[in-house]
Design an enzyme around this catalytic site. Structure first.
Site, PDB file in Angstrom:
ATOM      1  N   ASP A 105      57.812   8.800  51.972  1.00 28.48           N
ATOM      2  CA  ASP A 105      58.595   9.007  53.203  1.00 28.48           C
ATOM      3  C   ASP A 105      57.688   9.086  54.435  1.00 28.48           C
ATOM      4  OD1 ASP A 105      57.378  11.431  52.711  1.00 28.48           O
ATOM      5  OD2 ASP A 105      59.197  12.648  52.878  1.00 28.48           O
TER       6      ASP A 105
ATOM      7  N   ASP B   2      62.800  12.459  45.550  1.00 30.77           N
ATOM      8  CA  ASP B   2      62.664  13.930  45.557  1.00 30.77           C
ATOM      9  C   ASP B   2      63.634  14.508  46.596  1.00 30.77           C
ATOM     10  OD1 ASP B   2      61.919  16.453  44.845  1.00 30.77           O
ATOM     11  OD2 ASP B   2      59.941  16.400  45.783  1.00 30.77           O
TER      12      ASP B   2
END
Ligand code: FE
Length: 384
Positions: free
Chosen positions: A250, A276
């Protein structure tokens, strides 16, 4: 029931090309056609306008989405997660638990079992089993897990949970008492052992490796960093060619330079992109609960009050886009990291490639990696 996807930019591990066609019948990939080939008849013909067509994504590490967490332990929560993951191209999901009580874990697995047995599950992505993250972790690298529920590895607890709903992966700290042997006990049950929230030295890891450990969860995050006198778990992931790593791309949990470094050093066939994600994924900024702890989400970054990152809001289509932009590698190389590697690491046969005989789990994305359509077993389950 057959579908002909024509004019696709087909992407599958090791191959990509435009103006390809894919015939799907009875939920499986039946045949691939090159540009200029004579195309067969089909019940439905779908013109892909040369948008990318690739294997549906497999997210092996996801706690929640769209306001819900798997540990909410309700059928409503798991249904919302399984349906909304389709919007980011995910066709197979391992809902992931947090470090909570056995009672709460049992409730979460029961909700997954009830959901899969219900008609509602025909609207979501596939759930072949769950991923237990913790509770057998090291409190020294607790991250956003709740220290109140940390305990030592307990194979009997895993057996009780596995009887409720299949456990596919358990992430734990291999250096704690009984940790190395726990790896072989999990493997004997057909469960993939993985290291997480771990303060292990490289020697500790090698001990677990001898007991069959070949996976590192959320690589780099909450594990011993690379040091020149002990390469730690980050060094272990880079040194051992046959060790799979989960990676949260990310650009917050892992900075772009580290993404570039890892893709330069590690065989792409051993990297698994994960989200996640926590319940704030797919939701606006605000305050959200994570396993009983308050988190604050600002500009997509979820943090505890002390500023520590607490899960992500990442979607897999964006993870793939980030890695593509950062590394500049071919998309046919990077597509290995979104489903093919997961299918090998977790023994999920029949998924991860667009080839005859594989499940017709398909995602169609535009050139900006926006998901246009998602198919599970040849059935359209999401359309933008
Ligand atoms: Fe974690």
């Amino acid at each position: 029931m057959s579908i002909l996807f024509k004019n696709c930019y087909l992407v599958t591990p090791g191959f990509e090309n435009e103006n390809m066609s894919v015939l799907v019948a009875d939920g499986k990939i039946k045949q691939i056609f090159a540009p200029g080939d004579k195309l067969p008849e089909a019940d439905t013909v779908k013109d892909c306008n040369n948008n990318m067509l690739m294997p549906g994504f497999v997210d092996v590490h996801c706690h929640g989405r769209s306001g819900f967490d798997f540990c909410d332990a309700s059928v409503e929560a798991i249904a919302a997660i399984a349906e909304n993951k389709l919007a980011e191209g995910v066709t197979t999901l391992l809902p992931t638990t947090l470090t909570v009580s056995e009672e709460q874990l049992s409730g979460a697995l029961k909700s997954a079992a009830d959901y899969v047995a219900s008609n509602a599950s025909k609207k979501g992505c596939k759930l072949p089993g769950v991923h237990l993250e913790g509770p057998y972790i090291n409190t020294k690298l607790i991250g956003a897990q709740n220290p109140a529920f940390v305990r030592l590895p307990d194979i009997e607890e895993v057996k009780r949970l596995n009887a409720i709903f299949p456990v596919k992966k358990v992430s734990f700290a291999p250096e704690v008492e009984g940790g190395a042997e726990f790896s072989s006990a999990l493997l004997a049950m057909g469960i993939t052992p993985s290291a997480v929230h771990t303060n292990a030295t490289h020697a500790d890891f090698k001990n677990a490796y001898l007991h069959g450990m070949r996976n590192l969860s959320h690589f780099c995050n909450q594990m011993t960093p690379l040091h020149h006198r002990d390469i730690g778990m980050v060094g272990a992931g880079l040194l051992h060619d046959d060790v799979y790593i989960e990676f949260i791309c990310d650009k917050l949990h892992i900075c772009p330079d580290m993404i570039e470094l890892v893709f330069a050093l590690k065989d792409t066939e051993y990297i698994q992109l994960i989200s996640d994600a926590m319940r704030a994924s797919g939701m606006p900024d605000g305050e959200y609960d994570l396993g009983g702890m308050q988190t604050f989400v600002k500009a997509g970054a979820a943090r505890l009050a002390n500023g520590a990152l607490a899960g992500s809001t990442l979607q897999i289509c964006d993870a793939l886009k980030n890695v593509y932009m950062v590394t500049g590698l071919d998309i046919s190389e990077l597509v290995k990291t979104t489903s093919y590697n997961q299918s090998r690491a977790l023994n999920l046969p029949g998924i991860g490639k667009i080839e005859p005989g594989y499940c017709a789990d398909i995602v169609i994305l535009d050139e900006g990696f926006k998901v246009l359509e998602t198919y599970v077993d040849g059935e359209l389950r999401y359309k933008a």
